[in-house]
Design a protein around this motif. Structure first.
Motif, PDB file in Angstrom:
ATOM      1  N   LYS A 151       0.831  -1.212   0.000  1.00 36.71           N
ATOM      2  CA  LYS A 151       0.000   0.000   0.000  1.00 36.71           C
ATOM      3  C   LYS A 151       0.861   1.255   0.000  1.00 36.71           C
ATOM      4  CE  LYS A 151      -4.345  -1.724   1.712  1.00 36.71           C
ATOM      5  NZ  LYS A 151      -5.301  -1.914   2.813  1.00 36.71           N
TER       6      LYS A 151
ATOM      7  N   TYR B  82      -5.938  -0.450  -6.546  1.00 38.53           N
ATOM      8  CA  TYR B  82      -7.328  -0.175  -6.184  1.00 38.53           C
ATOM      9  C   TYR B  82      -8.189  -0.202  -7.448  1.00 38.53           C
ATOM     10  CZ  TYR B  82      -5.595   0.910  -1.575  1.00 38.53           C
ATOM     11  OH  TYR B  82      -5.011   0.805  -0.342  1.00 38.53           O
ATOM     12  N   THR B  83      -9.504  -0.245  -7.229  1.00 37.94           N
ATOM     13  CA  THR B  83     -10.419  -0.538  -8.331  1.00 37.94           C
ATOM     14  C   THR B  83     -10.173   0.289  -9.592  1.00 37.94           C
ATOM     15  OG1 THR B  83     -12.129  -1.308  -6.835  1.00 37.94           O
ATOM     16  CG2 THR B  83     -12.851  -0.576  -9.006  1.00 37.94           C
TER      17      THR B  83
ATOM     18  N   GLU C 284     -11.011   6.387  -1.102  1.00 40.31           N
ATOM     19  CA  GLU C 284     -11.171   5.905  -2.476  1.00 40.31           C
ATOM     20  C   GLU C 284     -12.631   6.076  -2.895  1.00 40.31           C
ATOM     21  OE1 GLU C 284     -11.550   1.727  -2.888  1.00 40.31           O
ATOM     22  OE2 GLU C 284     -10.763   1.641  -4.915  1.00 40.31           O
TER      23      GLU C 284
ATOM     24  N   LYS D 229     -15.491  -1.461  -6.563  1.00 38.93           N
ATOM     25  CA  LYS D 229     -15.238  -1.074  -5.177  1.00 38.93           C
ATOM     26  C   LYS D 229     -16.415  -1.588  -4.363  1.00 38.93           C
ATOM     27  CE  LYS D 229     -14.885   2.402  -1.724  1.00 38.93           C
ATOM     28  NZ  LYS D 229     -13.613   2.874  -1.309  1.00 38.93           N
TER      29      LYS D 229
ATOM     30  N   SER E  32     -12.082  -7.445  -6.203  1.00 33.06           N
ATOM     31  CA  SER E  32     -11.883  -6.255  -5.377  1.00 33.06           C
ATOM     32  C   SER E  32     -10.814  -6.554  -4.336  1.00 33.06           C
ATOM     33  CB  SER E  32     -13.209  -5.881  -4.704  1.00 33.06           C
ATOM     34  OG  SER E  32     -13.107  -4.629  -4.107  1.00 33.06           O
TER      35      SER E  32
ATOM     36  N   PHE F  71      -8.276  -4.867  -3.162  1.00 33.14           N
ATOM     37  CA  PHE F  71      -7.953  -3.808  -2.193  1.00 33.14           C
ATOM     38  C   PHE F  71      -9.075  -2.780  -2.200  1.00 33.14           C
ATOM     39  CE2 PHE F  71      -3.817  -5.512  -3.347  1.00 33.14           C
ATOM     40  CZ  PHE F  71      -3.300  -5.787  -2.084  1.00 33.14           C
ATOM     41  N   VAL F  72      -9.457  -2.358  -1.032  1.00 35.09           N
ATOM     42  CA  VAL F  72     -10.540  -1.384  -0.891  1.00 35.09           C
ATOM     43  C   VAL F  72     -10.009  -0.210  -0.080  1.00 35.09           C
ATOM     44  CG1 VAL F  72     -12.906  -1.012  -0.096  1.00 35.09           C
ATOM     45  CG2 VAL F  72     -12.213  -3.275  -0.915  1.00 35.09           C
ATOM     46  N   GLY F  73     -10.075   0.979  -0.655  1.00 33.28           N
ATOM     47  CA  GLY F  73      -9.552   2.171   0.015  1.00 33.28           C
ATOM     48  C   GLY F  73     -10.549   2.774   0.975  1.00 33.28           C
TER      49      GLY F  73
END
Lengths: 327, 742
Positions: free
Chosen positions: B18, B25-26, B191, B210, B236, B238-240
């Motif tokens: 990260k 990310y999406t 995000e 997302k 998905s 990674f989700v911010g």
């Protein structure tokens, strides 16, 4: 984003010329946001960053000349500013964030547009953005809005902190335009909305701010910049106060107070300031002055709190500037 | 009770990726020949589109299409096909299905172009005319129109009543009653919502979305567009941040899918920050709490009545007025929750939905009663402490709240809180406390585990890591079970190709996903043992799984640890490449139904108020949390810190300002929608009071996503009262409200 032309002039005359049909850009910290929101739709950007207006130097009359393109950060941390005009440094550092201040210029700071949310929301009416469309702020969100000098068509405020200090210091603006160079007193630079809220300054088409001139007296011994906002940093002022004073013993010889967050321009009331001349330094003097300054205040449903808040902030700033009640 | 891996403060396993920007990310996924969509949002709150002129927009080179209600497209006919795992009862919003406008900023058209800049530019050239109907977005002006919500949904229970509140209240020696209000708030994860639909053919798509649940997005898309699940993969990884905003598929997913299918091209749609204010939000809620007590502080009557907003098309309900009956042992309790349909989008679960709202009012009311009684607010809570859950008539599976009170108050210095003398000029210090409670929820979850002969272990579950540390704890649990280092474990999630998990919400993931990981690994253990038993001269021939341990890559007999074999040797001897196991974990309902399962917290807050101008600074927070076993004290602490910041934000900063005459949220950017900045956040101390809970699940885990937040807003408000003597009963407590005219 709408397509636009980009122009990078290397001298003032060319810039002025181009500016008659385009928008000037310096740091761009406000203009780019407004373009993304479609509030500003310039067909041409005239970049001022290559005109050599970035210096800060002492003037013959003992004052200081702040180049229009010097950044807010450079200005706030300049040794002469810190030593002789600490209120200016304090005010600049009360605004925005380090990243923004690194990009933002002194000239651009003067030309910031209001942070009224209706102005930013192109699907809402706004007389400043679309003359004649209306002003929802009067009955709606008006925390950040004016209590002084507003009109029926617009109650927006000027968002700058720096300008509040410049007004207290009685700065002068030097501009250069198609008809040559001229100076504008700070008091005359920003306009009140009247029935033309879309016109915000006394700049003529094509005129470029080249410098801000500070007079010799920076009130380094007796000053305060006090800002009331909704969080500890990175928020616009509900009310801010720049106060400077000249003292003889416990006697106040002169006091100047400029308010931010309450009008379309940094607000001063010279008549009220006479109540700070040859008066004892105490809460009563400050309170009387604040009452006189705020006498003409007009509030809206969402900002009635601002009159008593401004009064408290004025008394607080003057107390701090005159070292009253300090522990 | 830390063991080799569980309970150890491991760093977040995805932290480095990260920080280095390697976690994709999406909106960042690269898909060839991608088109970009920009959403046009409705200017009005209520009415219909009479005219939509796209001529100017379509003349711009590079602009491909403008989709709207005028587009002739085929999607499912019935509401049921648009329901998702978090749908409230009602009729889900279907973008572009009619020219009707039901809320301000409703998506009314999608401009699709070769670049996002072009799409955005062309969107400004689309001319829309409306026929405007009157709207109503004013909760406070419509309280009399409230109704009971119809139906229920996962995790939401009906407020319970007991005894006769009115009669008991009327007879009480001491009575307090107050109204509380908090505004709408929007999740605003860093995000912004985005979907990329990678078009393969008219039947098959790969979608980056997302979301807090890839299976939920897949279900929604396949149902709405009549596609088959095996042909639609949703990812998905990674989700911010999400905080609940990703619990329901948001409209950008529908629009990107629609555009891809219509144009037979891959399409990305990303919302703008203002558009993040155009869908679900924490509903503005008005509450009344009345408490009746005897002079010695015994509460015998509690009334908690809440009215929240909802949309005209769905009945959003949440657990606002259910907590008093659990927390306090009063004999007479009346709780009620009602909703008012308004011309807004349907509210949406936002971190500690219902709990953050309800406990704010309840715990402020407790403070008001303590003031009235001249009693220490902590003593009042202890006097009315529920040892068992009186609302359900069951014991708690565990409840270490008393220990939280004890440790938290000691650490905070609660008893000596008024002895300070060093407060600076013009400033007032004050202290407040509150109780927090949340449910220990769990959902059935499936998992897959693959152990390769080189002892690399892969765990796969279609859950999400919204920044909470799910990747990290999956690895820890798997490493623990199989006696491997965490570096040998790869955790994979956020992919519909993986086994089913419910949406990541309600503080249920660590317990549910963790339990599934454990179960899958146990199946691998059994297979390893079975294979070991078949080795030549094996000491494990008749061994039971309870007779052995897995440690340091070895299989050992408990009664004689010298009797061991390396796991690698098992693979080699048995000539197998890998062991694959799948499992379904379900909570043990038979055991659980005899108990109430909750997490608890005790929150202590010290504020400094600049009384001249009404500015509040939260100087110190001590929060003691009882949430079962802590899997990772480092990521757990981070979650609680985040919850506390949310609580401070709710108390002092956040408000989506609804302009009722325009019918729209007007402060839709981060300049005017305030959340705390670093300078607002000072000392926060987190204490975990671990509980040994064998009922919730074999891991003993209860979940931490919400418990860090729930008690904080009331504790801040109570501290502000202590400092100033002023009760502000409307959040956020901003200077204008606190500012007292001299």
């Amino acid at each position: 984003m709408r397509p636009f032309k980009y122009n990078r002039p290397l001298d003032l005359a060319t810039a002025s010329n181009a500016g008659t049909s385009g928008s000037f850009i310096a740091g761009g910290t406000n203009l780019l946001d407004l373009m993304k929101c479609d509030v500003e739709q310039p067909s041409q950007l005239v970049d001022l960053n290559h005109l050599g207006l970035g210096s800060i130097s002492e003037t013959a009359d003992g004052g200081l000349e702040l180049g229009a393109l010097a950044t807010n950060t450079t200005t706030a941390y300049h040794p002469i500013v810190q030593e002789r005009y600490p209120i200016l440094s304090r005010a600049i550092l009360a605004g925005a964030s380090p990243q923004l201040r690194n990009k933002a210029t002194n000239g651009g700071n003067l030309l910031q547009r209001t942070r009224c949310p209706y102005f930013f929301d192109t699907d809402s009416p706004c007389n400043k953005r679309v003359p004649g469309s209306g002003c929802p702020a009067k009955e709606g969100y008006s925390k950040l809005h004016a209590i002084l000098g507003a009109s029926d068509s617009c109650i927006a405020t000027h968002p700058s902190d720096m300008c509040v200090a410049l007004r207290a210091l009685d700065a002068t603006i030097r501009v250069s335009g198609p008809h040559g160079e001229r100076r504008i007193e700070f008091a005359d630079f920003h306009r009140l909305p009247g029935d033309q809220p879309e016109i915000e300054t006394s700049l003529e088409k094509g005129e470029v701010i080249t410098a801000i001139l500070l007079p010799a007296d920076g009130f380094a011994d007796n000053f305060a910049y006090f800002k009331v906002r909704e969080r500890a940093s990175y928020a616009f002022a509900l009310v801010s106060v720049a106060a400077v004073a000249r003292l003889e013993g416990n006697q106040l010889k002169e006091g100047r107070v400029a308010l931010g967050g309450v009008a379309a321009k940094p607000w001063r009331d010279l008549e009220a300031e006479s109540l700070l001349c040859d008066q004892p330094c105490n809460a009563e003097t400050f309170g009387n002055f604040a009452d006189a300054l705020l006498q003409s205040a007009k509030t809206y449903p969402g900002n009635r709190f601002k009159v008593p808040m401004a009064r408290a902030a004025i008394v607080r700033a003057l107390s701090e500037a005159t070292h009253l009640n300090q522990l | 009770m830390p063991t080799k891996h569980i309970g150890q403060p491991y760093d977040r396993s995805d932290a480095r990726d990260k920080v280095l920007g390697r976690a994709t990310y999406t909106a960042e996924h690269l898909v060839p020949d991608l088109l970009h969509g920009h959403v046009i949002s409705s200017k009005i709150a209520c009415g219909r589109i009479t005219h939509l002129n796209t001529d100017h927009a379509l003349k711009i080179p590079g602009v491909i299409a403008v989709l709207s209600h005028k587009t002739d497209f085929k999607t499912a006919r019935f509401d049921l096909s648009y329901k998702d795992m978090d749908s409230p009862p009602g009729s889900p919003f279907r973008p572009f299905s009619t020219p009707e406008v039901k809320f301000a900023m409703q998506p009314i058209a999608l401009v699709v172009a070769e670049s996002t800049e072009l799409a955005r530019y062309a969107a400004r050239l689309v001319e829309v005319t409306y026929e405007v109907d009157p709207h109503n977005t004013d909760l406070m002006g419509s309280l009399s129109e409230s109704k009971a919500g119809k139906g229920l949904r996962a995790g939401v229970e009906s407020p319970s009543n007991r005894g006769d509140f009115r009669a008991a209240y009327n007879k009480s020696e001491v009575q307090t009653s107050s109204d509380y209000l908090h505004p709408s708030q929007h999740h605003n994860p860093m995000e912004m919502h985005a979907s990329i639909v990678h078009y393969h053919d008219e039947k098959s798509l790969t979608i980056y979305d997302k979301t807090q649940g890839v299976k939920n997005s897949q279900h929604y898309v396949t149902m709405a567009f009549g596609l088959r699940k095996k042909n639609v993969r949703v990812l998905s990884p990674f989700v911010g941040g999400a905080f609940g905003s990703g619990l329901r598929p948001q409209y950008q997913l529908f629009l990107a899918t629609l555009a891809a299918l219509e144009l037979k091209r891959s399409v990305k749609v990303q919302l703008t920050r203002p558009q993040m204010f155009s869908f679900g939000h924490r509903p503005k809620t008005h509450q009344t709490v009345s408490l009746g007590a005897s002079r010695d502080g015994k509460i015998n009557a509690i009334f908690h009545h809440a009215v929240g907003e909802t949309s005209r098309f769905e009945d959003y309900i949440e657990n606002v007025a259910t907590w008093a009956a659990k927390l306090y042992d009063a004999e007479n309790v009346e709780q009620q929750y009602r909703i008012v349909p308004l011309d807004t989008y349907t509210p949406l679960d936002m971190r500690a939905p219902g709990g953050a709202s309800g406990l704010y009012a309840l715990e402020c009311a407790m403070d008001e009663l303590a003031t009235e009684l001249k009693m220490d607010p902590l003593d009042l809570r202890l006097k009315n402490y529920s040892e068992e859950d009186p609302s359900a008539g069951k014991p708690f599976s565990s409840k270490a709240l008393k220990e939280c009170f004890a440790q938290g108050s000691t650490r905070f210095g609660w008893d000596s809180r008024h002895q300070r003398t060093d407060t600076p000029y013009g400033k007032h210090r004050g202290s407040g406390m509150a109780t927090g409670i949340w449910d220990a929820l769990q959902f059935p979850t499936r998992a897959a585990a693959t152990l390769a002969s080189d002892l690399k272990l892969e765990i796969r579950i279609a859950t999400a890591d919204i920044g909470t540390g799910t990747y990290t704890i999956m690895k820890q649990i798997a490493a623990e079970e199989l006696g491997l280092p965490t570096e040998s474990v790869d955790a994979k999630l956020g992919d519909t190709d993986f086994p089913f998990a419910f949406i990541q919400g309600g503080s249920a993931t660590a317990a549910s996903v963790g339990s599934a990981v454990r179960k899958a690994c146990r199946k691998v253990q059994k297979q390893l043992l079975k294979e070991a038993g078949k080795m030549k001269n094996s000491p494990f021939q008749h061994a039971d799984i309870d007779d052995v341990v897995f440690e340091d890559g070895l299989l050992k007999r408990k009664d004689d640890p010298q009797m061991q074999t390396s796991l690698k040797q098992i693979f080699a001897d048995r000539d197998i490449d890998q062991i694959d196991k799948k499992c379904t974990w379900t909570p043990n309902l038979l055991k659980q139904r005899k108990y109430s399962m909750n997490t608890h917290s005790a929150v202590f807050v010290e504020v400094e108020v600049d009384a001249d101008v009404g500015f509040v600074s939260v100087e110190r927070v001590v929060v003691a949390v009882a949430a079962g076993r802590i899997l990772n004290p480092k990521t757990a602490r981070s979650q609680i810190l985040g919850g506390v910041v949310w609580g401070i934000s709710m108390a002092l900063h956040e408000e989506s300002y609804m302009d009722n005459s325009l019918g729209r949220f007007i402060n839709h950017d981060f300049a005017n929608y305030h959340i705390p900045v670093n300078a607002d956040i000072k000392d926060i101390e987190v204490i975990f009071v671990e509980e040994d809970d064998t009922v919730v699940n074999p891991l003993g885990v209860k979940g931490l996503g919400e418990i860090g937040l729930v008690g904080v807003p009331a504790a801040v408000a109570n501290a502000v009262f202590d400092a100033t003597g002023k009760r502000v009963r409307e959040l956020p407590i901003t200077p204008d409200k606190l500012f007292a005219e001299p």
